[in-house]
Design a protein around this motif. Structure first.
Motif, PDB file in Angstrom:
ATOM      1  N   SER A  46      44.610  31.464  -5.403  1.00  0.00           N
ATOM      2  CA  SER A  46      44.600  30.527  -5.090  1.00  0.00           C
ATOM      3  C   SER A  46      42.235  30.807  -5.321  1.00  0.00           C
ATOM      4  O   SER A  46      41.735  29.535  -5.039  1.00  0.00           O
ATOM      5  CB  SER A  46      44.248  30.321  -3.677  1.00  0.00           C
ATOM      6  OG  SER A  46      45.587  30.274  -3.744  1.00  0.00           O
ATOM      7  N   PRO A  95      52.836  23.150   4.477  1.00  0.00           N
ATOM      8  CA  PRO A  95      51.803  23.270   3.122  1.00  0.00           C
ATOM      9  C   PRO A  95      53.415  24.047   2.389  1.00  0.00           C
ATOM     10  O   PRO A  95      54.653  24.992   3.149  1.00  0.00           O
ATOM     11  CB  PRO A  95      51.475  24.959   3.850  1.00  0.00           C
ATOM     12  CG  PRO A  95      52.359  25.383   5.082  1.00  0.00           C
ATOM     13  CD  PRO A  95      51.768  24.202   6.010  1.00  0.00           C
ATOM     14  N   PRO A 137      47.557  21.785   4.783  1.00  0.00           N
ATOM     15  CA  PRO A 137      48.053  20.931   5.023  1.00  0.00           C
ATOM     16  C   PRO A 137      48.918  21.189   6.327  1.00  0.00           C
ATOM     17  O   PRO A 137      49.440  22.270   6.368  1.00  0.00           O
ATOM     18  CB  PRO A 137      49.262  20.749   3.777  1.00  0.00           C
ATOM     19  CG  PRO A 137      49.093  21.736   3.110  1.00  0.00           C
ATOM     20  CD  PRO A 137      47.875  22.753   3.014  1.00  0.00           C
ATOM     21  N   TYR A 150      40.999  23.939   3.177  1.00  0.00           N
ATOM     22  CA  TYR A 150      41.927  22.598   3.612  1.00  0.00           C
ATOM     23  C   TYR A 150      43.608  23.290   3.666  1.00  0.00           C
ATOM     24  O   TYR A 150      44.333  24.361   2.988  1.00  0.00           O
ATOM     25  CB  TYR A 150      42.652  21.643   2.401  1.00  0.00           C
ATOM     26  CG  TYR A 150      43.655  20.760   3.262  1.00  0.00           C
ATOM     27  CD1 TYR A 150      43.521  19.661   4.071  1.00  0.00           C
ATOM     28  CD2 TYR A 150      44.330  20.702   2.459  1.00  0.00           C
ATOM     29  CE1 TYR A 150      44.071  18.859   4.305  1.00  0.00           C
ATOM     30  CE2 TYR A 150      45.620  19.762   2.438  1.00  0.00           C
ATOM     31  CZ  TYR A 150      45.862  18.663   3.299  1.00  0.00           C
ATOM     32  OH  TYR A 150      46.458  18.161   4.096  1.00  0.00           O
ATOM     33  N   ILE A 188      39.969  31.476   1.398  1.00  0.00           N
ATOM     34  CA  ILE A 188      40.357  32.378   0.618  1.00  0.00           C
ATOM     35  C   ILE A 188      38.466  32.488   0.144  1.00  0.00           C
ATOM     36  O   ILE A 188      38.058  33.078  -0.395  1.00  0.00           O
ATOM     37  CB  ILE A 188      40.695  32.470  -0.799  1.00  0.00           C
ATOM     38  CG1 ILE A 188      41.357  33.737  -1.475  1.00  0.00           C
ATOM     39  CG2 ILE A 188      41.337  31.312  -1.469  1.00  0.00           C
ATOM     40  CD1 ILE A 188      41.956  34.564  -0.999  1.00  0.00           C
ATOM     41  N   HIS A 189      37.680  31.552   0.067  1.00  0.00           N
ATOM     42  CA  HIS A 189      36.766  31.341  -0.852  1.00  0.00           C
ATOM     43  C   HIS A 189      35.391  31.267  -0.309  1.00  0.00           C
ATOM     44  O   HIS A 189      35.056  30.092  -0.446  1.00  0.00           O
ATOM     45  CB  HIS A 189      36.709  29.938  -1.891  1.00  0.00           C
ATOM     46  CG  HIS A 189      37.654  28.935  -1.495  1.00  0.00           C
ATOM     47  ND1 HIS A 189      38.481  28.531  -1.089  1.00  0.00           N
ATOM     48  CD2 HIS A 189      36.877  27.305  -1.497  1.00  0.00           C
ATOM     49  CE1 HIS A 189      38.590  27.237   0.126  1.00  0.00           C
ATOM     50  NE2 HIS A 189      37.625  26.800  -0.889  1.00  0.00           N
ATOM     51  N   ALA A 200      39.251  29.259  -7.289  1.00  0.00           N
ATOM     52  CA  ALA A 200      38.113  28.653  -6.337  1.00  0.00           C
ATOM     53  C   ALA A 200      36.746  29.438  -6.802  1.00  0.00           C
ATOM     54  O   ALA A 200      35.830  29.118  -6.417  1.00  0.00           O
ATOM     55  CB  ALA A 200      37.990  28.885  -5.138  1.00  0.00           C
ATOM     56  N   GLN A 254      44.961  31.048   2.718  1.00  0.00           N
ATOM     57  CA  GLN A 254      44.496  29.950   0.821  1.00  0.00           C
ATOM     58  C   GLN A 254      43.432  29.183   1.515  1.00  0.00           C
ATOM     59  O   GLN A 254      42.819  28.893   0.682  1.00  0.00           O
ATOM     60  CB  GLN A 254      46.205  29.923   0.688  1.00  0.00           C
ATOM     61  CG  GLN A 254      46.209  28.836   1.310  1.00  0.00           C
ATOM     62  CD  GLN A 254      45.832  27.306   1.265  1.00  0.00           C
ATOM     63  OE1 GLN A 254      45.097  26.529  -0.233  1.00  0.00           O
ATOM     64  NE2 GLN A 254      45.585  26.317   2.450  1.00  0.00           N
ATOM     65  N   ALA A 255      43.458  29.025   3.382  1.00  0.00           N
ATOM     66  CA  ALA A 255      42.026  27.975   3.191  1.00  0.00           C
ATOM     67  C   ALA A 255      40.554  28.319   3.085  1.00  0.00           C
ATOM     68  O   ALA A 255      39.986  27.549   2.147  1.00  0.00           O
ATOM     69  CB  ALA A 255      42.564  27.201   4.163  1.00  0.00           C
TER      70      ALA A 255
END
Lengths: 302, 259
Positions: A97, A82, A79, A77, A147-148, A101, A144-145
């Motif tokens: 981050s 951010p 925003p 996500y 990264i996982h 996760a 960062q959104a």
């Protein structure tokens, strides 16, 4: 296949309703644009999907999960604005981050290194985020959104605050990400949606007023507009056009007369016939296909 | 647990870069040492600023080491509490208000890990600074007054540390309720004042109140015996901390983390 489906999703606050019981589903592997004017409820829907807000009513079902499960590990996500801890560097924040996760430290490091290159902030990734420009923060936000490697990427107005170059780069990046994950992003800029998305969700005053693929919707709302420009005052011709059998809904938009046309060939014939017979001082005769914007305006008025 | 470690480590680095690890120990040392040293040098200070009028008789009280440590503790109970409220007031509230929390909590972070990491990182900072400050106070009191046996002194330090832990925990609790740091600090201080005033008004009945830890531990320094009241108030404090932490986690779960 549906990755996620929401049924009668509703969000009410004390004095107003942000989302009025919407139903929608997101098809796996597609890029879906959530379109609507400011205040339509786009951000609220994204925040509910991200697990940051609790819906007042309704269900969210993610494929392979029970209803209303905690979906945070499948979701990335970003925003709209951010905010990062300004004392951290981009590298530290990305690894942080990633570890949150459930990536191992090593995985997070490798992934962070790959992503900063992908989003183009490699030069500054060891500097504190406090000194980043808006565009760099937005890119870091995207990094960062994802990264996982989430299954669903939610982006709240990812390009609205960027300059034209940054906008182009982010759109290109989204094009690439589309191959790896389902993307839902909100925007009020319809061109952006048109460029990268397959499907649209049109949102207005907390309700979904239209949903479907861009091609379908285009066909559904297809009415073209004929635009005429004259050398002299167009008003006198407006009267004449309105007198034509198929030109009754003509209207004046600044110096251009617009004639919405369901049957183009008929209107074209009548207009050009009148123009030749009376020798109108035409400067331009333009056939304009309905833009997404007009489509949206129409759907809103419905 | 791994998430907690990640968060905790990050908090610690944050406090470190914020220079909190420099100024908090320094300020607490100053607070703890100030009164005993001032009192010792009071005659000289009075002399330097012009002395007393002719004929005035001024009897300086004789302070013992225990009296001196009471001065330190009383300063820590007011100014020290203020410092704790100040450094902890935005730890969660500020992140929620600024939007940083939105980015962190959208990751699959367990809420207890988030809250406990915040609490633990501040606890380590506060307790380390406080113990350091007390050791400084002990050293100066030993030089200027008389030496307090270090064993007794450490027991007393540990017990009073529980009270400071409670102050921090109250602040964390309000952090999960309010988004405004100012309101958090105000509520924390108001709560601590209420507990202290309540306990001194109804001292007899509220012997086990957390704020009586300091009085009971002074008695312990005098007598060398750990009274049941001391144990009682220590246990109450620990239980209060646990309940507050559980409540914080519960409240935080019910909160929305955006907008």
């Amino acid at each position: 296949m549906n990755l996620l489906s929401a049924t009668s999703l509703k969000k009410t606050y004390k004095d107003y309703t942000a989302v009025r019981g919407v139903d929608f589903s997101l098809t796996s592997g597609k890029c879906i644009a959530l379109i609507g004017p400011n205040g339509a409820g786009k951000t609220t829907i994204l925040r509910i999907l991200a697990g940051l807000l609790k819906p007042t009513e309704g269900k969210i079902r993610f494929s392979g999960q029970p209803a209303n499960a905690d979906l945070r590990k499948f979701i990335g996500y970003l925003p709209q604005y951010p905010v990062f801890p300004s004392w951290m560097t981009a590298k530290e924040f990305l690894i942080f981050s990633g570890e949150l996760a459930y990536l191992s430290k090593k995985e997070a490091e490798e992934r962070a290194e790959k992503l900063v290159e992908e989003v183009g902030i490699k030069d500054a990734w060891n500097k504190p985020i406090g000194g980043y420009s808006g565009g760099m923060k937005q890119r870091l936000g995207i990094a960062q959104a994802i990264i996982h490697s989430p299954k669903l990427l939610l982006l709240d107005e990812p390009v609205s605050s960027l300059d034209p170059i940054g906008r182009r780069e982010v759109l290109t990046l989204l094009e690439k990400l589309k191959e790896e994950m389902t993307i839902l992003f909100s925007t009020h800029i319809l061109n952006d949606a048109e460029e990268v998305c397959d499907d649209l969700l049109l949102l207005h005053k907390g309700e979904i007023i239209e949903a479907g693929s861009i091609l379908e919707l285009r066909k559904k709302y297809q009415t073209s507009v004929i635009e005429l420009e004259f050398q002299d005052n167009p008003e006198q011709y407006l009267e004449k056009l309105r007198a034509l059998p198929s030109g009754t809904s003509s209207y004046l938009d600044r110096n251009t007369i617009k004639i919405p046309a369901a049957d183009i060939s008929k209107v074209r014939y009548e207009v050009l016939k009148a123009a030749t017979e009376e020798n109108w001082p035409l400067v331009e005769f333009h056939l304009n296909r309905a833009s997404l914007e007009e489509m949206f305006m129409k759907a809103v008025k419905k | 647990m791994r998430q907690w470690k990640t968060l905790f480590k990050n908090e610690m680095v944050g406090h470190f870069r914020d220079r909190k690890w420099i100024w908090v120990p320094l300020v607490l040392i100053l607070i703890a040492v100030m009164d005993p040293v001032m009192n010792y040098y009071l005659p000289q200070i009075l002399d330097k600023v012009g002395g007393l009028p002719e004929g005035a008789v001024f009897q300086m009280p004789e302070f013992t080491g225990i009296d001196a440590i009471q001065m330190s503790i009383s300063q820590l109970s007011s100014l020290g509490v203020l410092i704790i409220a100040l450094i902890s007031m935005g730890t969660i509230a500020g992140e929620r208000k600024s939007g940083i929390a939105e980015l962190i909590l959208v990751k699959p972070v367990a809420y207890p890990a988030y809250i406990l990491s915040k609490w633990a990182a501040l606890l380590v900072l506060i307790i380390a600074s406080y113990v350091l400050a007390m050791l400084f106070a002990w050293y100066y009191i030993g030089i200027l007054y008389d030496t307090i046996p270090i064993g007794d002194f450490l027991v007393m330090t540990a017990l009073y540390g529980l009270w400071l832990t409670l102050v921090l925990t109250v602040s964390i609790f309000y952090n999960t309720i309010f988004k405004s740091s100012g309101l958090v600090a105000f509520s924390t201080i108001a709560t601590i004042i209420l507990i202290s005033v309540g306990s001194s008004l109804f001292g007899e009945k509220l012997s086990y109140s957390p704020s009586n830890i300091s009085n009971h531990s002074f008695e312990f320094l005098h007598t060398g015996e750990i009274s049941s009241s001391l144990i009682g108030s220590a246990v109450t404090t620990v239980i209060a901390c646990l309940i507050l932490l559980l409540l914080s986690i519960y409240i935080f779960r019910t909160k929305e983390h955006a907008g």
